[in-house]
Design a protein around this motif. Structure first.
Motif, PDB file in Angstrom:
ATOM      1  N   SER A 149       0.842  -1.188   0.000  1.00 26.91           N
ATOM      2  CA  SER A 149       0.000   0.000   0.000  1.00 26.91           C
ATOM      3  C   SER A 149       0.878   1.238   0.000  1.00 26.91           C
ATOM      4  O   SER A 149       2.091   1.167   0.222  1.00 26.91           O
ATOM      5  N   GLU A 150       0.245   2.364  -0.248  1.00 30.66           N
ATOM      6  CA  GLU A 150       0.935   3.656  -0.247  1.00 30.66           C
ATOM      7  C   GLU A 150       0.137   4.604   0.628  1.00 30.66           C
ATOM      8  O   GLU A 150      -1.095   4.535   0.685  1.00 30.66           O
ATOM      9  N   GLY A 151       0.831   5.504   1.344  1.00 30.62           N
ATOM     10  CA  GLY A 151       0.149   6.493   2.164  1.00 30.62           C
ATOM     11  C   GLY A 151      -0.445   5.913   3.430  1.00 30.62           C
ATOM     12  O   GLY A 151      -0.286   4.728   3.746  1.00 30.62           O
ATOM     13  N   CYS A 152      -1.148   6.757   4.169  1.00 34.16           N
ATOM     14  CA  CYS A 152      -1.710   6.339   5.461  1.00 34.16           C
ATOM     15  C   CYS A 152      -2.887   7.244   5.812  1.00 34.16           C
ATOM     16  O   CYS A 152      -2.840   8.454   5.587  1.00 34.16           O
ATOM     17  N   SER A 153      -3.935   6.643   6.395  1.00 31.30           N
ATOM     18  CA  SER A 153      -5.111   7.409   6.801  1.00 31.30           C
ATOM     19  C   SER A 153      -5.314   7.410   8.314  1.00 31.30           C
ATOM     20  O   SER A 153      -6.376   7.790   8.804  1.00 31.30           O
ATOM     21  N   ASN A 154      -4.306   6.967   9.069  1.00 35.43           N
ATOM     22  CA  ASN A 154      -4.447   6.940  10.522  1.00 35.43           C
ATOM     23  C   ASN A 154      -4.396   8.332  11.139  1.00 35.43           C
ATOM     24  O   ASN A 154      -4.976   8.577  12.197  1.00 35.43           O
ATOM     25  N   CYS A 155      -3.687   9.241  10.516  1.00 37.71           N
ATOM     26  CA  CYS A 155      -3.623  10.641  10.959  1.00 37.71           C
ATOM     27  C   CYS A 155      -3.145  10.785  12.397  1.00 37.71           C
ATOM     28  O   CYS A 155      -3.744  11.512  13.207  1.00 37.71           O
ATOM     29  N   CYS A 156      -2.073  10.083  12.751  1.00 42.23           N
ATOM     30  CA  CYS A 156      -1.435  10.321  14.045  1.00 42.23           C
ATOM     31  C   CYS A 156      -0.963  11.778  14.068  1.00 42.23           C
ATOM     32  O   CYS A 156      -0.444  12.278  13.069  1.00 42.23           O
ATOM     33  N   SER A 157      -1.145  12.435  15.183  1.00 41.13           N
ATOM     34  CA  SER A 157      -0.973  13.895  15.223  1.00 41.13           C
ATOM     35  C   SER A 157       0.453  14.359  14.985  1.00 41.13           C
ATOM     36  O   SER A 157       0.681  15.515  14.625  1.00 41.13           O
ATOM     37  N   TYR A 158       1.420  13.470  15.166  1.00 42.04           N
ATOM     38  CA  TYR A 158       2.829  13.841  15.029  1.00 42.04           C
ATOM     39  C   TYR A 158       3.396  13.497  13.661  1.00 42.04           C
ATOM     40  O   TYR A 158       4.523  13.851  13.337  1.00 42.04           O
ATOM     41  N   CYS A 159       2.628  12.785  12.825  1.00 42.67           N
ATOM     42  CA  CYS A 159       3.193  12.129  11.650  1.00 42.67           C
ATOM     43  C   CYS A 159       2.969  12.936  10.378  1.00 42.67           C
ATOM     44  O   CYS A 159       1.849  13.330  10.055  1.00 42.67           O
ATOM     45  N   ALA A 160       4.056  13.089   9.610  1.00 46.35           N
ATOM     46  CA  ALA A 160       4.004  13.837   8.353  1.00 46.35           C
ATOM     47  C   ALA A 160       3.732  12.957   7.143  1.00 46.35           C
ATOM     48  O   ALA A 160       3.625  13.473   6.021  1.00 46.35           O
ATOM     49  N   ILE A 161       3.612  11.645   7.335  1.00 52.91           N
ATOM     50  CA  ILE A 161       3.447  10.745   6.191  1.00 52.91           C
ATOM     51  C   ILE A 161       2.230  11.103   5.335  1.00 52.91           C
ATOM     52  O   ILE A 161       2.326  11.147   4.101  1.00 52.91           O
ATOM     53  N   PRO A 162       1.041  11.362   5.925  1.00 52.38           N
ATOM     54  CA  PRO A 162      -0.090  11.743   5.072  1.00 52.38           C
ATOM     55  C   PRO A 162       0.164  13.026   4.279  1.00 52.38           C
ATOM     56  O   PRO A 162      -0.377  13.188   3.178  1.00 52.38           O
ATOM     57  N   LEU A 163       0.980  13.932   4.831  1.00 49.36           N
ATOM     58  CA  LEU A 163       1.315  15.159   4.113  1.00 49.36           C
ATOM     59  C   LEU A 163       2.189  14.859   2.902  1.00 49.36           C
ATOM     60  O   LEU A 163       2.120  15.556   1.884  1.00 49.36           O
ATOM     61  N   ILE A 164       3.013  13.830   3.025  1.00 43.68           N
ATOM     62  CA  ILE A 164       3.973  13.502   1.973  1.00 43.68           C
ATOM     63  C   ILE A 164       3.384  12.521   0.968  1.00 43.68           C
ATOM     64  O   ILE A 164       3.451  12.722  -0.247  1.00 43.68           O
ATOM     65  N   ARG A 165       2.781  11.468   1.478  1.00 46.50           N
ATOM     66  CA  ARG A 165       2.348  10.370   0.612  1.00 46.50           C
ATOM     67  C   ARG A 165       0.836  10.228   0.491  1.00 46.50           C
ATOM     68  O   ARG A 165       0.351   9.336  -0.202  1.00 46.50           O
ATOM     69  N   GLY A 166       0.099  11.096   1.171  1.00 46.53           N
ATOM     70  CA  GLY A 166      -1.352  11.085   1.024  1.00 46.53           C
ATOM     71  C   GLY A 166      -2.038  10.014   1.848  1.00 46.53           C
ATOM     72  O   GLY A 166      -1.439   9.345   2.687  1.00 46.53           O
ATOM     73  N   SER A 167      -3.336   9.874   1.590  1.00 41.37           N
ATOM     74  CA  SER A 167      -4.154   8.886   2.291  1.00 41.37           C
ATOM     75  C   SER A 167      -3.857   7.478   1.759  1.00 41.37           C
ATOM     76  O   SER A 167      -3.240   7.308   0.708  1.00 41.37           O
ATOM     77  N   LEU A 168      -4.334   6.494   2.490  1.00 35.72           N
ATOM     78  CA  LEU A 168      -4.063   5.096   2.160  1.00 35.72           C
ATOM     79  C   LEU A 168      -4.613   4.716   0.784  1.00 35.72           C
ATOM     80  O   LEU A 168      -5.783   4.952   0.482  1.00 35.72           O
ATOM     81  N   VAL A 169      -3.749   4.129  -0.029  1.00 36.11           N
ATOM     82  CA  VAL A 169      -4.135   3.555  -1.318  1.00 36.11           C
ATOM     83  C   VAL A 169      -3.521   2.159  -1.374  1.00 36.11           C
ATOM     84  O   VAL A 169      -2.308   2.003  -1.174  1.00 36.11           O
ATOM     85  N   CYS A 170      -4.338   1.154  -1.640  1.00 35.04           N
ATOM     86  CA  CYS A 170      -3.870  -0.231  -1.602  1.00 35.04           C
ATOM     87  C   CYS A 170      -3.742  -0.825  -2.999  1.00 35.04           C
ATOM     88  O   CYS A 170      -4.526  -0.512  -3.893  1.00 35.04           O
ATOM     89  N   ARG A 171      -2.769  -1.684  -3.157  1.00 37.87           N
ATOM     90  CA  ARG A 171      -2.644  -2.475  -4.384  1.00 37.87           C
ATOM     91  C   ARG A 171      -3.673  -3.603  -4.356  1.00 37.87           C
ATOM     92  O   ARG A 171      -4.246  -3.912  -3.299  1.00 37.87           O
TER      93      ARG A 171
END
Length: 445
Positions: A149-171
């Protein structure tokens, strides 16, 4: 003979193994377009820094790499790719003039176009087909990472991953299983299933978790191989995967579950739902069903508002959780995250001291837990390299490898003593005879 003049590239990878898979796919695209990879930057025409943009220390490491390459090779072209280039796409071209071009993670198929432009090569058109199962591998011998998968939709308050890679997208499951099949056909012995949170893998009508379904599909593949599951968020750990692990012993009872903290106040501020009690109950369930389970986790120290009482709760949780492996890091204040403006910032000196105390306590726990593997009579070890040691007998050969409790790059290793040659990238049956700190010692059978 193919002309590869002015088409040699060197890749300098940073960040996590998800980033590593991106680098491998970039290499695959470039190779298909007629470029040649070199492991010596001196011979390269293009240097690609595949950057990390997750926390401050990682960002600085990637920037320093660009500065150093420019210092050593003022005439070469430098491309800054990856998470850092994605996160600061507007700012970096103005402030990091040492790089000739930038490319984020939104569409890595642009790597060929970017490289051709920098090296003044003819535009050969789009090279967009990524065959993940055929890509070059930067991992240890016999091992490969499979990003589901790519991205993440958990939205942990400290995490920049959704800002960089967006919301969860699965293969899709067929796409992933085909990659696994191709990797196994190439001789890969260990498939490491990765994503920002593989427990959130889609399906179940896109509400997750489709991970049990995916594992069942991989289980249908033939062969003698390991499957290792990495990065499962504890808030939605799919317990149905334990059914697969009980049935198919090729799926290792190894779990990477980043708990981050145990104080209910801090967990709420982090936007994480499970309590310490719920997380301890999860560990009890896993261990009751899989007595040989190995647990790795991550703790974050110095999150805004963390008091001595919160830290004391974390120390208590650490003792009760009895984790086999633990990584610790200090909170990094990242712009764009909801934690950025939180009050109660913890001084760096205090956060570092807390991190050191956790690590000191974990040293004792891990060494004790590794003792339980001593005496295992016929343990498969994945062989990674041969080495020499002055104390070895003339008739003995020494090798490095890993047993199932040791994930690549992040855990310890196993030193194997053998009178016969072992095959790198393959399994060897061994008897575990001793513990060396975090590491294990084994005799080949």
């Amino acid at each position: 003979m193919k002309d590869i003049s002015n088409r040699r590239y060197f890749i300098d990878p940073f960040g996590c193994v998800k980033n590593q898979v991106d680098a491998e796919n970039m290499m695959s695209l470039l190779n298909k377009a007629g470029y040649e990879n070199t492991t010596d930057a001196e011979t390269a025409d293009l240097i690609i820094v595949n950057s990390c943009g997750f926390i401050e220390s990682a960002k600085q490491e990637s920037i320093n790499a660009v500065l150093e390459w420019r210092k050593h090779y003022p005439e070469k072209k430098i491309l800054l790719a990856g998470c850092l280039a994605q996160r600061y796409a507007k700012d970096l071209p103005e402030i990091l003039t040492e790089a000739d071009a930038f490319m984020g993670v939104e569409d890595i198929t642009q790597i060929v176009k970017k490289s051709a432009g920098l090296l003044k090569q003819p535009d050969i058109g789009s090279v967009s087909e990524i065959s993940s199962g055929e890509r070059p591998l930067l991992s240890l011998p016999g091992s490969a990472y499979v990003k589901i998968s790519e991205g993440c939709s958990n939205c942990c308050s400290y995490c920049a991953i959704p800002l960089i890679r967006g919301s969860l997208v699965c293969r899709t499951i067929p796409d992933i299983t085909e990659e696994c099949r191709m990797l196994l056909k190439r001789g890969i012995a260990e498939l490491n299933i990765i994503g920002q949170d593989i427990g959130a893998f889609c399906s179940e009508e896109d509400g997750g978790s489709g991970l049990p379904e995916l594992l069942n599909a991989i289980s249908a593949l033939e062969g003698d191989f390991w499957v290792r599951l990495l990065y499962i968020h504890p808030d939605h750990f799919p317990l149905k995967i334990l059914d697969v692990l009980e049935r198919d012993k090729r799926f290792l009872p190894y779990f990477d579950i980043p708990f981050q903290h145990s104080s209910s106040k801090i967990l709420t501020a982090m936007n994480r739902k499970n309590s310490a009690q719920a997380n301890l109950a999860l560990l009890e369930t896993i261990r009751s069903r899989l007595p040989n389970a190995v647990i790795r986790s991550t703790f974050m120290l110095g999150f805004p508002g963390e008091t001595e009482e919160d830290f004391a709760e974390l120390l208590d949780f650490q003792q009760k959780a009895n984790l086999d492996w633990l990584g610790c890091f200090v909170y990094s204040r990242e712009e764009g995250t909801s934690a950025y403006s939180m009050k109660g910032r913890v001084p760096a000196k205090i956060a570092e001291a807390r991190k050191q105390k956790i690590e000191e306590k974990q040293l004792v726990i891990t060494e004790k837990n590794m003792k339980r593997f001593v005496g295992s009579a016929s343990e498969p070890v994945l062989i990674e390299e041969q080495f020499t040691e002055d104390t070895a007998a003339d008739t003995e050969k020494l090798w490095l490898g890993r047993v199932y409790c040791q994930a690549p790059d992040i855990d310890g290793s196993t030193v194997i003593i053998s009178t016969e040659d072992l095959q790198i990238g393959k399994f060897a049956k061994c008897k575990i005879v001793a513990r060396r700190g975090f590491d294990l010692e084994a005799h080949a059978l």
